[in-house]
Every structure is written in C-alpha cells, then in structure tokens.
Design a protein around this motif. Structure first.
Motif, PDB file in Angstrom:
ATOM      1  N   MET A 120       0.829  -1.207   0.000  1.00 40.93           N
ATOM      2  CA  MET A 120       0.000   0.000   0.000  1.00 40.93           C
ATOM      3  C   MET A 120       0.867   1.263   0.000  1.00 40.93           C
ATOM      4  O   MET A 120       0.602   2.226  -0.721  1.00 40.93           O
ATOM      5  CB  MET A 120      -0.901  -0.018   1.231  1.00 40.93           C
ATOM      6  N   ILE A 121       1.923   1.259   0.794  1.00 40.18           N
ATOM      7  CA  ILE A 121       2.818   2.420   0.841  1.00 40.18           C
ATOM      8  C   ILE A 121       3.531   2.592  -0.494  1.00 40.18           C
ATOM      9  O   ILE A 121       3.653   3.700  -1.025  1.00 40.18           O
ATOM     10  CB  ILE A 121       3.827   2.253   1.997  1.00 40.18           C
ATOM     11  N   PHE A 122       4.006   1.453  -1.058  1.00 33.85           N
ATOM     12  CA  PHE A 122       4.720   1.535  -2.333  1.00 33.85           C
ATOM     13  C   PHE A 122       3.789   2.060  -3.434  1.00 33.85           C
ATOM     14  O   PHE A 122       4.196   2.896  -4.251  1.00 33.85           O
ATOM     15  CB  PHE A 122       5.256   0.138  -2.688  1.00 33.85           C
ATOM     16  N   GLU A 123       2.576   1.574  -3.465  1.00 35.74           N
ATOM     17  CA  GLU A 123       1.640   2.015  -4.502  1.00 35.74           C
ATOM     18  C   GLU A 123       1.318   3.502  -4.366  1.00 35.74           C
ATOM     19  O   GLU A 123       1.308   4.241  -5.349  1.00 35.74           O
ATOM     20  CB  GLU A 123       0.366   1.184  -4.411  1.00 35.74           C
ATOM     21  N   ALA A 124       1.095   3.947  -3.138  1.00 39.78           N
ATOM     22  CA  ALA A 124       0.728   5.349  -2.931  1.00 39.78           C
ATOM     23  C   ALA A 124       1.866   6.288  -3.321  1.00 39.78           C
ATOM     24  O   ALA A 124       1.669   7.286  -4.034  1.00 39.78           O
ATOM     25  CB  ALA A 124       0.323   5.572  -1.469  1.00 39.78           C
ATOM     26  N   PHE A 125       3.069   5.954  -2.880  1.00 36.29           N
ATOM     27  CA  PHE A 125       4.188   6.852  -3.149  1.00 36.29           C
ATOM     28  C   PHE A 125       4.646   6.753  -4.595  1.00 36.29           C
ATOM     29  O   PHE A 125       5.130   7.739  -5.160  1.00 36.29           O
ATOM     30  CB  PHE A 125       5.347   6.541  -2.202  1.00 36.29           C
ATOM     31  N   THR A 126       4.508   5.591  -5.252  1.00 43.66           N
ATOM     32  CA  THR A 126       4.909   5.480  -6.659  1.00 43.66           C
ATOM     33  C   THR A 126       4.036   6.352  -7.530  1.00 43.66           C
ATOM     34  O   THR A 126       4.526   7.115  -8.388  1.00 43.66           O
ATOM     35  CB  THR A 126       4.827   4.014  -7.112  1.00 43.66           C
ATOM     36  N   GLY A 127       2.742   6.272  -7.372  1.00 49.61           N
ATOM     37  CA  GLY A 127       1.844   7.119  -8.156  1.00 49.61           C
ATOM     38  C   GLY A 127       2.048   8.589  -7.868  1.00 49.61           C
ATOM     39  O   GLY A 127       2.032   9.435  -8.767  1.00 49.61           O
ATOM     40  N   ALA A 128       2.267   8.891  -6.583  1.00 47.89           N
ATOM     41  CA  ALA A 128       2.484  10.304  -6.212  1.00 47.89           C
ATOM     42  C   ALA A 128       3.747  10.839  -6.857  1.00 47.89           C
ATOM     43  O   ALA A 128       3.763  11.961  -7.399  1.00 47.89           O
ATOM     44  CB  ALA A 128       2.548  10.426  -4.697  1.00 47.89           C
ATOM     45  N   PHE A 129       4.821  10.058  -6.810  1.00 49.36           N
ATOM     46  CA  PHE A 129       6.067  10.525  -7.396  1.00 49.36           C
ATOM     47  C   PHE A 129       5.948  10.681  -8.919  1.00 49.36           C
ATOM     48  O   PHE A 129       6.537  11.603  -9.495  1.00 49.36           O
ATOM     49  CB  PHE A 129       7.197   9.559  -7.066  1.00 49.36           C
ATOM     50  N   ALA A 130       5.186   9.813  -9.558  1.00 43.90           N
ATOM     51  CA  ALA A 130       5.008   9.924 -11.016  1.00 43.90           C
ATOM     52  C   ALA A 130       4.295  11.216 -11.381  1.00 43.90           C
ATOM     53  O   ALA A 130       4.704  11.956 -12.289  1.00 43.90           O
ATOM     54  CB  ALA A 130       4.238   8.708 -11.533  1.00 43.90           C
ATOM     55  N   ILE A 131       3.204  11.510 -10.680  1.00 44.17           N
ATOM     56  CA  ILE A 131       2.457  12.740 -10.970  1.00 44.17           C
ATOM     57  C   ILE A 131       3.311  13.967 -10.661  1.00 44.17           C
ATOM     58  O   ILE A 131       3.363  14.927 -11.432  1.00 44.17           O
ATOM     59  CB  ILE A 131       1.145  12.749 -10.171  1.00 44.17           C
ATOM     60  N   ILE A 132       4.008  13.922  -9.538  1.00 44.58           N
ATOM     61  CA  ILE A 132       4.828  15.076  -9.145  1.00 44.58           C
ATOM     62  C   ILE A 132       5.976  15.277 -10.119  1.00 44.58           C
ATOM     63  O   ILE A 132       6.347  16.410 -10.445  1.00 44.58           O
ATOM     64  CB  ILE A 132       5.342  14.880  -7.706  1.00 44.58           C
ATOM     65  N   LEU A 133       6.528  14.161 -10.648  1.00 43.87           N
ATOM     66  CA  LEU A 133       7.602  14.281 -11.626  1.00 43.87           C
ATOM     67  C   LEU A 133       7.124  14.974 -12.886  1.00 43.87           C
ATOM     68  O   LEU A 133       7.807  15.867 -13.416  1.00 43.87           O
ATOM     69  CB  LEU A 133       8.160  12.899 -11.953  1.00 43.87           C
ATOM     70  N   VAL A 134       5.948  14.623 -13.378  1.00 44.68           N
ATOM     71  CA  VAL A 134       5.389  15.283 -14.567  1.00 44.68           C
ATOM     72  C   VAL A 134       5.146  16.766 -14.284  1.00 44.68           C
ATOM     73  O   VAL A 134       5.462  17.635 -15.102  1.00 44.68           O
ATOM     74  CB  VAL A 134       4.092  14.574 -15.002  1.00 44.68           C
ATOM     75  N   ALA A 135       4.602  17.029 -13.109  1.00 42.62           N
ATOM     76  CA  ALA A 135       4.340  18.436 -12.753  1.00 42.62           C
ATOM     77  C   ALA A 135       5.644  19.223 -12.645  1.00 42.62           C
ATOM     78  O   ALA A 135       5.708  20.400 -13.047  1.00 42.62           O
ATOM     79  CB  ALA A 135       3.559  18.506 -11.443  1.00 42.62           C
ATOM     80  N   LEU A 136       6.690  18.622 -12.122  1.00 45.20           N
ATOM     81  CA  LEU A 136       7.975  19.308 -12.036  1.00 45.20           C
ATOM     82  C   LEU A 136       8.546  19.602 -13.408  1.00 45.20           C
ATOM     83  O   LEU A 136       9.148  20.662 -13.636  1.00 45.20           O
ATOM     84  CB  LEU A 136       8.960  18.464 -11.230  1.00 45.20           C
TER      85      LEU A 136
END
Length: 753
Positions: free
Chosen positions: A95-111
């Motif tokens: 659950m932690i891996f899934e939450a942070f992986t998706g978050a990092f992907a979206i944040i990377l695109v936004a960056l």
C-alpha cells in the motif's frame, strides 16, 4: 486545586475581615517579615493550604515540562517500532509503495512542466530586469546631482546631505516594489502550474483515497517550500540587483538564498509528517516525536547559519560614529557579539517548544517577528521623515535670494529638530515593542496618572518650544526686514537706531520666552509654580527697590535709544561734558572729550543732551566795527566770502545756506555789532567757522575796514603833576613835553586791542 480548596479560598475573599487579614499576611510576607506572632486566625488557616497548593502546582508543572522534554527520545522508539511493523507487513508495504509510486510519477510530470515554464519565462524576466536597470540608472544620476548639491559646508549641511541621501536610497528601494512584485509573479507562476497539474491529475486519474491524499500532501508541501523560498529570493534577487529590496551585496544575497533554500525544507517536512502520520496510522506521539527531531535539526542549521553570517551582520550593525566616543565603542563591541544571544535564542526556542510550554514557542516567534517588523518599519519611517524634515528646512531659492540669512537660521535649528524627531521615533518604537511583548505601555501613558502626566509634559514642552522658536524667528525676521527696508530706502538714521535697539529687544524677548516655557513645563509636570512666581516677584521688587538708580539707568537708556536721541559718533554735550560718543549701552554712555579723556556717564545722570550731529548746525557771526564804517559794505564782504566758500568743492557740501544778515545787534560807544548766521552740515560748523574767519580777515584788511579800538584814560587829582603811563617817577618834566591838544588833567594810555 480541588473543589474544597477552591471553596475555602472563595470564602476568604468574600469575607471582608478575612480578606483584609489575607492582604495583611501577604504584605508582611513580601517585606520578609513573619506573618504574625499570635495565634493564626481562621482566615490564615484557610490561606495556608492555598499557598502550599501554589508551590505544589509549580513543582508539578516543572516535572511535567521535564517529562515532556525527555519524552521526545522515548517517543522516537514508537516510530522505529511502527516502521518495523509497516515493513514486515506485505499488505502495508504494498500500500505504501503504490501510494508513493503514483504520487512521485504525478509530481515528476508536474515538475517537468514547472521547469519548462521557468525556462519559457526567462525572456520576460530579463526584459523586466532591463527595464528596472534603466530606471535605476536615471534615478542614480538624479540622486548624485541632488546629494552633491546638498553636500559640503558645515556639519549641519553634511547631516542634511546624509539624510537626503538615505531618503533617496529608501525611495529608490520602495520604487523597486512593482518590479519585485512582477518578478515574484513570474517566479510563482510555474509553482501555480505545478499545483494545478497535480490537482488535475488527482481529479482525473482514478486512484485510491490514500494515494490521492499522499500526492496532494507532497505537492502542497513542495509548493509551500517553493513559495517561502521565492518570497525571500525576490527580496534579495541575487541575479537581479536592480530589483533587490533588501540592501545587501551580491555575495551576501547569494549566500543567504543558498542557506534559505536548505532551511525552508524543514517546514515542508514538518507539514508532510504531520499529515502522513495520520494517513498511515502512526500514533500522535510518534508523529510529534519526529516533528520535534526535525525542528531540532532545523534549529541546529539556523545556529550554523548565524555563525556563518556573523561577520556580515556585525559589519552592517557597526555605528557610523564608532571611535568618536566611548559609548559608540561599546555599541560597536556589542554589535560584533550579536551572534551569541542569537544562537542562545535559537536553542532556547527549541527547548521551550520541546518542553511544551504553553504558547511559549509561538509567543517567542511572534514577538521576535513583530519586533523585527517594528524595527524595519521604524527605520524606513525614520529615513522618510528625515528626508521630509530636510525638505521642510530647505528655504525656497527665491526667498533665500531675498533673505540670505534665512537659510542660515534654518540650518542652525536643523540638528535640534532632528534630535527631537529621533527621540520621538525611538520613544514610539519602544512603546510598540513593549506592546508586542505584552507590556501595556500605551495604557500606562494614557490611563495611569503618572504616565499621562509624563506624556502631557513632554508634549507640552515640545509644543511650547516649537511655538517659542516660531515667535522668536518671526520677530527676528520682521526686525531684519524692517532694517533692510530702512537701509534700502536711504534711511540711515532709522537703520542705526533700530540696529542699536535690536539687541535689547531680543534679550527681553528671549527672557520672556524662556520664562513662559519654563513655567508652562513645570506646571504641566505637576510642580506648583505659584510659590516660585511669588518668590520671583518679591525678589524682583526687592532688587528693583534696592537698585533704583540702576533701574533708572536701564529705563532712561532704553528710551534714549528708542527715541534715537544719541548715537555712536555724535558730538554731544551731556552731564557737563562735551565730546564724541564712543559707546552706548542700556545703562551708560561713553564720551571722549577734546582732551582725550573718556567720560562714562550713567543715564540716570543725563537730564538733557545737546546733540551737534543731528539735522544741521548754525554759525552765529558777531562782527564789531567802527561807527564810521560803511556797514552794508562789511556785510557784502562777509556774504561774498560765504558765496565763495559754497563754490569751493571742499566746503560746498558743508554749507547749507548763504550768509544770512540779521542786522545790527548793538550800536553804542563801543562801535556797531553786526549779526549774521550761516547754516552748515552736522558736525561741520567748527571747520566752516574757522575757514570763514580766515578768509574774511584777509578781505577786511584788503578793504581797510575800520574796527573799533578801545582807549583807556587815567586822571590825576588837582595839584598832582601829570605823567604818562610808563614814565619813571622823578624824571624831568621837559623829558615828556605835553601834547598841544591834550587835557592837562588826563593822560592817554596805550591802546588795548
């Protein structure tokens, strides 16, 4: 406090006798005296448990604060146990891996989008900086011209030039605000796009609630950190000095922004932990322990930052007057050690927060921030007010051309006005800081009797001194204007009289102003001035009664000067002395007679003054001739001499009239006395008179004018032989034959004149 103890204290306060005994006991305790030597009263017996309760409460609070502080290290073990449980549980780990992986992907695109906008907005940023730079160059030229024109001269002009330079620099920094705001908007636009993309992605993409929450928490924490960094970076503008709002050098600006970029990360991490702890079911004690540890690391970095910039801040805090006085040397030394209390405050803040003192951490931060803000506002306001004061004391060039002394008089008062303004600003700043610290200073000065009296006395003194200076300067300007009017209209006599009286008028006016201001200030402070005025009146009456002659000297001298009866350089006859006036005062006149003696005559001895230097003089001519002389011929000769003298370029301005024949004043056996008058310029009658008699003597001799010659006769009694004056007794009679036409009883004597 238990319910029973609270009821006991309430009973004591409600009973007047017990309340008075309570107050009496507390009063004795504050003085260090034993409460009583008698048997304790019922009220005292009820109060003792209350006092013991207060000490117990303090001990309890100290123990609680110590436990809270030591609990940080114990609570960190909770975080470690939670981490081991989350890692060991496959479901939680997934659950932690899934939450942070998706978050990092979206944040990377936004960056990526954010930094793309940063690259695209470089052009507008460059153009904004160039426009600010062009405006800065124009303003610097104007500033240099203004400051150079105002600099130079005495200390007052130098102070005014420095104030004007500071005002121009402050206005220059304030004029950068629109450019800095535009710079901030261009910098914050990519961050806003970053947040927009993250919010849109979490709304469009189907995601678990936990993953969406983690994404938003990370994005918001990053955005908060970026905005905090850009706020300070806009003020320092390390790459754009022309829009820099904080006065600092390029090296200092780069140093501070680099450190701030690191320091601003701690608040973002604190926000993340405080929110993520709830999402992943971390206990509040563990979340709080991690936050305290991060805050400790933040305070340690702040202490390192203070140590790094200690020399830069010390140089900026050094007073400009260092080395001139011991107090400035002390201030300079204290400024070099500013980092010691700063580091102490930084570490104390963490201890206060870690011990969970109620409101202590926020109170210190709030009061510190408000204090810094008050000091900054006070400094900016002082610079602006100094510039306004310089503009107020700068006389209009047209007016200064007409009255050149006006600017000099204004420069004379500028340091005092600046000191008064500085004192007022310091007072208001101290009041504002004490209010921010919780001290009710405003209430003290407005509602407290002593404080309101002090404030009223200070305001009254400032107003009284301002009005007194205004009256003094208005009177002086009017006197100088009247003096210039007399001098420009060729009224030299009035100008001299006014110039003689002006010191006396100024002295009297100054004495009246000082007395009024002093009495007003003393009465406002609360001192009863009635006995002072009564004593001064009695003392003045006694002095005046004991020195009547001195008072008469002053009064007579004042009116003599006001009425322009006498001036320096006049030839006067007063006090039985004739001579030239060498000096005048309010009490005496100094006269130098023709023998060179200086006579100092008090005005009380002056009953009348014969002034030869006023208006005109007149020569009265008395000429005695023989009765057989042709009188019109003699008058014509004297008139011709006066006419000749009036044609002489030397004597022409000295003689105001021709010879004025006043007729025959006397005609008898002694001859005829002709009377005439010649009007001359002041102080010229003696010179004209001597020249007139010199010339007329030659004319009379050439014209054979007959003058009366008196003759003396001596008679002898009958039977006594006659003898001629000068004859030796017993000389032969034939040695001196008798004149054929002489009376035998008379003998002529030698002419007497």
């Amino acid at each position: 406090m238990s319910r029973q103890e609270a009821q006991q204290l309430l009973d004591v306060l409600n009973d007047p006798k017990q309340r008075d005994a309570f107050v009496h006991t507390l009063t004795l305790m504050t003085r260090g005296l034993p409460a009583t030597t008698t048997t304790p009263s019922a009220a005292t017996q009820k109060i003792e448990p209350v006092l013991d309760l207060g000490l117990t409460s303090l001990r309890h609070q100290a123990v609680v604060y110590a436990q809270n502080f030591l609990g940080i290290f114990a609570n960190l073990a909770i975080v470690l146990r939670w981490a081991r449980v989350q890692i060991a549980d496959p479901t939680a780990r997934h659950m932690i891996f899934e939450a942070f992986t998706g978050a990092f992907a979206i944040i990377l695109v936004a960056l990526i989008v954010e930094y793309g906008l940063v690259f695209a907005l470089r052009g507008p940023l460059v153009r904004l900086t160039q426009r600010a730079q062009a405006r800065e160059i124009r303003r610097e030229r104007k500033t240099d011209a203004t400051v150079n024109a105002a600099s130079g001269g005495d200390d007052s002009r130098q102070i005014r030039a420095d104030d004007q330079r500071r005002q121009v620099e402050t206005l220059r920094f304030l004029a950068r605000i629109p450019y800095a705001f535009g710079h901030f908007l261009l910098k914050i636009l990519p961050v806003a796009a970053f947040l927009g993309i993250v919010c849109a992605a979490t709304w469009l993409i189907s995601w678990s609630a936990r993953g969406t929450t983690v994404t938003l928490i990370l994005a918001e924490s990053y955005a908060v950190a970026r905005m905090l960094y850009l706020f300070v970076e806009t003020g320092l503008a390390p790459r754009s000095p022309t829009i820099r709002l904080i006065p600092a050098g390029n090296a200092t600006a780069h140093l501070v922004t680099r450190w701030w970029n690191v320091l601003v990360a701690a608040p973002a991490v604190v926000v993340c932990l405080s929110m993520l702890g709830e999402v992943f079911e971390l206990s509040p004690r563990g979340t709080e322990a991690m936050i305290r540890a991060i805050v400790l690391a933040e305070h340690i970095m702040i202490a390192a930052f203070i140590w790094r910039i200690r020399h830069i801040v010390a140089s900026a805090l050094q007073p400009s007057s260092a080395g001139a006085h011991s107090i400035w040397n002390f201030i300079g030394t204290a400024a070099r050690l500013w980092w010691i209390p700063a580091i102490f405050l930084d570490i104390s803040l963490w201890f206060v927060w870690a011990a969970q003192l109620r409101g202590g951490y926020m109170w210190i931060w709030r009061t510190t921030g408000i204090t810094i803000g008050i000091l900054v506002v006070s400094r900016v306001l002082a610079v602006l007010l100094y510039g306004w004061q310089d503009h107020f004391f700068r006389v209009n060039p047209a007016l200064a051309a007409r009255m050149p002394e006006l600017q000099q008089r204004a420069d004379r008062y500028y340091p005092f006005a600046r000191a008064a303004l500085t004192g007022s600003l310091i007072f208001l700043t101290i009041v504002a800081i004490t209010e921010a610290w919780g001290l009710h200073t405003v209430e003290f000065f407005l509602r407290n009797t002593f404080g309101s009296r002090l404030l009223g006395a200070a305001i009254t003194m400032i107003v009284a001194v301002t009005v007194a200076v205004a009256v003094w300067e208005i009177v002086n300007v009017l006197l100088n204007r009247q003096l210039n009017r007399f001098e420009s209209s060729n009224q030299a006599t009035r100008a001299t009289r006014l110039r003689t009286v002006m010191p006396i008028m100024r002295t009297v006016l100054l004495a009246v102003i000082v007395i009024i201001v002093t009495v007003t200030t003393l009465s406002q402070i609360g001192i009863n001035v009635t006995p002072v005025l009564t004593g001064a009146g009695i003392l003045g009456a006694a002095i005046a009664f004991g020195s009547q002659s001195l008072v008469k000297d002053f009064i007579t001298g004042f009116f003599m000067l006001v009425e322009d009866a006498i001036q320096v350089g006049d030839w006067v006859t007063t006090g039985g002395v004739s001579g030239t006036v060498e000096n005048l005062s309010i009490r005496t006149v100094k006269v130098r007679d023709i023998d060179g003696d200086l006579h100092i005559i008090p005005f009380s001895s002056v009953s009348s003054i014969a002034n030869t230097a006023r208006g005109y003089n007149q020569i009265v001519v008395r000429q005695q001739v023989d009765l057989s002389e042709n009188l019109p011929r003699v008058v014509a000769i004297m008139a011709g001499v006066v006419k000749e003298m009036r044609e002489d370029p030397i004597f022409e301005p000295m003689i105001y009239s021709d010879f004025n024949d006043l007729g025959v004043d006397q005609s008898d056996s002694g001859g005829a006395t002709l009377l005439g008058a010649i009007r001359t310029a002041p102080m010229m009658k003696w010179k004209v008179k001597r020249e007139f008699y010199r010339r007329v003597a030659n004319r009379f001799a050439a014209a054979s004018v007959k003058f009366y010659t008196p003759t003396s006769y001596y008679t002898t009694p009958p039977g006594v032989p006659m003898h001629v004056l000068g004859e030796q007794p017993g000389a032969p009679a034939d040695a001196h034959p008798k004149a054929p036409d002489q009376d035998p009883g008379e003998a002529s004597a030698a002419p007497a004149g």
